[in-house]
Design an enzyme around this catalytic site. Structure first.
Site, PDB file in Angstrom:
ATOM      1  N   LYS A 120       1.481  -4.530   8.524  1.00 55.24           N
ATOM      2  CA  LYS A 120       0.729  -5.727   8.931  1.00 55.24           C
ATOM      3  C   LYS A 120       1.407  -6.453  10.088  1.00 55.24           C
ATOM      4  CE  LYS A 120      -0.965  -6.465   4.231  1.00 55.24           C
ATOM      5  NZ  LYS A 120      -2.406  -6.396   4.082  1.00 55.24           N
ATOM      6  N   GLU A 207       2.394 -15.964   6.288  1.00 54.10           N
ATOM      7  CA  GLU A 207       1.190 -16.410   7.000  1.00 54.10           C
ATOM      8  C   GLU A 207       0.839 -17.804   6.519  1.00 54.10           C
ATOM      9  OE1 GLU A 207      -2.318 -13.896   6.652  1.00 54.10           O
ATOM     10  OE2 GLU A 207      -1.141 -12.139   7.203  1.00 54.10           O
ATOM     11  N   HIS A 242      -7.129 -10.961  -5.140  1.00 51.50           N
ATOM     12  CA  HIS A 242      -7.182 -10.426  -3.783  1.00 51.50           C
ATOM     13  C   HIS A 242      -7.805  -9.038  -3.704  1.00 51.50           C
ATOM     14  CE1 HIS A 242      -4.718 -13.848  -3.084  1.00 51.50           C
ATOM     15  NE2 HIS A 242      -3.679 -13.344  -3.704  1.00 51.50           N
ATOM     16  N   ARG A 299      -9.233   3.829   7.135  1.00 57.33           N
ATOM     17  CA  ARG A 299      -9.865   4.805   6.232  1.00 57.33           C
ATOM     18  C   ARG A 299     -11.278   4.357   5.913  1.00 57.33           C
ATOM     19  NH1 ARG A 299      -9.878   1.203   1.971  1.00 57.33           N
ATOM     20  NH2 ARG A 299      -8.017  -0.064   1.895  1.00 57.33           N
TER      21      ARG A 299
HETATM   22  P1  ADP Z   1      -4.490  -6.128   1.371  1.00 61.01           P
HETATM   23  O1  ADP Z   1      -3.755  -5.295   2.375  1.00 61.01           O
HETATM   24  O2  ADP Z   1      -3.889  -6.056   0.031  1.00 61.01           O
HETATM   25  O3  ADP Z   1      -5.955  -5.865   1.418  1.00 61.01           O
HETATM   26  P2  ADP Z   1      -4.976  -8.538   2.900  1.00 61.01           P
HETATM   27  O4  ADP Z   1      -3.962  -8.990   3.895  1.00 61.01           O
HETATM   28  O5  ADP Z   1      -6.172  -7.826   3.438  1.00 61.01           O
HETATM   29  O6  ADP Z   1      -4.241  -7.642   1.831  1.00 61.01           O
HETATM   30  O7  ADP Z   1      -5.438  -9.780   2.020  1.00 61.01           O
HETATM   31  C1  ADP Z   1      -6.212  -9.596   0.847  1.00 61.01           C
HETATM   32  C2  ADP Z   1      -6.887 -10.899   0.436  1.00 61.01           C
HETATM   33  O8  ADP Z   1      -5.904 -11.931   0.215  1.00 61.01           O
HETATM   34  C3  ADP Z   1      -7.838 -11.493   1.463  1.00 61.01           C
HETATM   35  O9  ADP Z   1      -9.126 -10.922   1.391  1.00 61.01           O
HETATM   36  C4  ADP Z   1      -7.825 -12.962   1.068  1.00 61.01           C
HETATM   37  O10 ADP Z   1      -8.648 -13.211  -0.041  1.00 61.01           O
HETATM   38  C5  ADP Z   1      -6.379 -13.186   0.652  1.00 61.01           C
HETATM   39  N1  ADP Z   1      -5.566 -13.658   1.790  1.00 61.01           N
HETATM   40  C6  ADP Z   1      -4.812 -12.882   2.581  1.00 61.01           C
HETATM   41  N2  ADP Z   1      -4.176 -13.611   3.524  1.00 61.01           N
HETATM   42  C7  ADP Z   1      -4.544 -14.894   3.338  1.00 61.01           C
HETATM   43  C8  ADP Z   1      -4.216 -16.136   3.988  1.00 61.01           C
HETATM   44  N3  ADP Z   1      -3.392 -16.179   5.013  1.00 61.01           N
HETATM   45  N4  ADP Z   1      -4.787 -17.263   3.503  1.00 61.01           N
HETATM   46  C9  ADP Z   1      -5.625 -17.212   2.438  1.00 61.01           C
HETATM   47  N5  ADP Z   1      -5.958 -16.088   1.791  1.00 61.01           N
HETATM   48  C10 ADP Z   1      -5.439 -14.925   2.220  1.00 61.01           C
HETATM   49 MG    MG Z   2      -7.138  -6.090   3.140  1.00 59.20          MG
END
Ligand code: ADP
Ligand code: MG
Ligand code: ADP
Length: 485
Positions: A120, A207, A242, A299
């Site tokens: 990331k 973040e 999540h 993917r």
């Molecule tokens: P993964 O790689 O596990 O899919 P993501 O980075 O895509 O992780 O985040 C998954 C979920 O977590 C998002 O869809 C959201 O609901 C929550 N999330 C991630 N980052 C944030 C953030 N900075 N603020 C609020 N919610 C977040």
């Molecule tokens: Mg994700």
């Protein structure tokens, strides 16, 4: 580079519903299909649909993750291509390179793209450089005191709460909300240990926490000749821990916002040298419609079916064409279709008991819905014993309506027609969501389940009991099972 040779036989390096879904398109293209399976999956439906099936070990899970074993199976069966599906080896750059070395076409992006975007922090750097808005945050935190100092500084500057994330994280794991400075000190070492254990990489970063955002993502396709297109948006805000539960296409946002997101997603794909199908994920602030890049999944996604329902494009078919070196030729008209598609993941789980998996139980009765606007991607059948070794997804149901209201009505009708007796499932939970007023109005964000506890308050087995009594009465009267078709 991805090969540009004509493919003849595809090995499906996955299991469950996605293996079956891939085999279906492979067959439509007139190509040979090879399934691989671990022993606990020997009764699985996907095996029966493939031309060849190879047992790769006792597992559980480790053989589906074994690169050498997959290459061996491909050689043994004469497959000249491998589709990794989602999960397992799908986002492992070593697998994509091992295929390349063995002269087997990997149906997915090149290894360097999977490698860069799988991290990331690296992905955020690429996007920032291209001028794409990313959620405010740090790079990898240094180890020890220095990292803690930087984290506190960022927290004080940007304000709490924060999100601590594993740089190599995925699948909703390795994400922690941090409330304040004190909490930060507690969570940093825990997050590191967790990241190391789950992803074999202890890098973490921070973040800014976006309050009640919507998760909106763009499906992209990119061929080997530099052409990048998008297939529109999906709203995946309804999540648990999540992880997505319900996915909708397109997202309900103003047209100009969606267009801007699609343009941004295509830029993100070009900037990362993307080839094949991928998903660019964003968080959206519902108050301002401002959006931030979150990550790219390299993917096919579980929720690709909503995009397929809406656009009529078979994404797996396009993936195979791209891998063969063909030019993307999907007519532009496909990108602007009207209507709404919704997917629910019907899992063998008990939502009222913390979504406890129901593995080990047998599906005693299985009657699936049909009719207009319904698509099923499933693995369950009457008599199927749900293995305890794998995830609890039984069937994905995708519905399409001409607008949100009709799509929800159709979803409700289809869920009501679905009869699964044996394991508890998420069906009554989704039915409760269909009746919930905010969902009906299309108003939800990633906090939906936390703010709508009432959707867990549904009557257990009421539908099943009513339907079974009717079924028994009919069998008794007619001496045949009128639903056994
Ligand atoms: P993964 O790689 O596990 O899919 P993501 O980075 O895509 O992780 O985040 C998954 C979920 O977590 C998002 O869809 C959201 O609901 C929550 N999330 C991630 N980052 C944030 C953030 N900075 N603020 C609020 N919610 C977040
Ligand atoms: Mg994700
Ligand atoms: P060809 O060059 O073989 O005639 P087409 O121009 O018909 O192919 O289609 C190009 C690509 O677009 C194909 O890969 C096909 O899968 C996709 N495609 C064509 N028509 C449609 C359609 N009506 N709906 C969805 N996808 C389509």
């Amino acid at each position: 580079m991805t090969t540009g040779k004509k493919i003849n036989k595809v090995l499906v390096a996955n299991r469950g519903e996605i293996a079956l879904r891939l085999i279906r398109t492979i067959k439509e293209l007139g190509l040979g299909s090879v399934a691989v399976y671990e022993n606990p999956d020997k009764e699985a439906l996907f095996i029966r649909f493939a031309d060849d099936a190879i047992m790769i070990g006792d597992g559980p899970r480790k053989d589906y993750l074994d690169i050498d074993r997959m290459i061996w199976a491909a050689r043994k069966s004469g497959a000249d291509a491998i589709h990794p599906g989602y999960g397992f080896l799908a986002e492992n750059p070593d697998f994509s390179s091992a295929c390349e070395k063995a002269d087997i076409a990997f149906i997915g992006p090149p290894p360097n793209v999977i490698h860069d975007l799988g991290n990331k922090v690296v992905a955020r750097k690429i996007m920032k450089k291209a001028g794409i808005p990313v959620t405010p945050g740090t790079g990898n935190l240094a180890s020890g005191e220095e990292g803690i100092k930087d984290a506190i500084e960022f927290g004080e500057k940007c304000g709490f709460p924060l999100m601590l994330k594993a740089s190599s994280g995925g699948g909703g794991r390795g994400i922690r909300k941090v409330e304040d400075k004190k909490d930060l000190l507690v969570q940093i070492p825990l997050a590191r240990a967790e990241a190391l254990h789950a992803f074999n990489d202890d890098n973490i970063y921070i973040e800014k926490y976006i309050e009640n955002p919507r998760h909106v993502e763009i499906q992209i396709l990119a061929d080997q000749h530099g052409k990048v297109i998008h297939l529109g948006s999906r709203d995946c805000s309804i999540q648990r821990r999540h992880q997505k539960l319900i996915e909708i296409a397109p997202a309900d946002l103003p047209v100009d916002v969606l267009e801007s997101m699609c343009e941004t997603a295509m830029l993100a794909a070009r900037e990362s040298g993307y080839i094949n199908a991928g998903t660019v994920e964003f968080l959206v602030d519902p108050a301002t419609n401002k959006f931030w890049f979150m990550e790219i999944n390299t993917r096919l996604q579980v929720e690709h079916t909503v995009t397929e329902m809406l656009t009529g494009v078979d994404i797996v078919r396009e993936q195979i064409m791209i891998t063969q070196g063909e030019h993307l030729k999907i007519p532009e008209v496909r990108f602007h279709l009207l209507g709404k598609a919704i997917q629910v993941r019907v899992n063998a789980e008990d939502p009222r008991n913390n979504f406890m998996p129901e593995g080990g139980k047998r599906v005693e009765v299985y009657q699936s819905p049909g009719g207009p606007g319904i698509r099923l991607d499933g693995i369950a059948y009457q008599g199927y014993k749900i293995p305890t070794e794998y995830d609890s997804l039984l069937v994905k149901m995708t519905v399409r309506g001409h607008n949100w209201e009709q799509a929800v009505q159709r979803l409700k009708r289809a869920l009501n027609d679905f009869l699964i007796v044996g394991p508890k499932t998420t069906i009554p939970f989704y039915l409760a969501i269909c009746d919930e007023p905010d969902f009906q109005k299309g108003e939800f964000n990633t906090s939906y389940l936390d703010t709508h506890a009432e959707v867990f308050d549904y009557p257990e087995n009421k539908r099943e009991i009513a339907k079974l009594s009717q079924l028994i009465a009919e069998i008794h009267a007619k001496k045949i099972n009128p639903y056994a078709y």
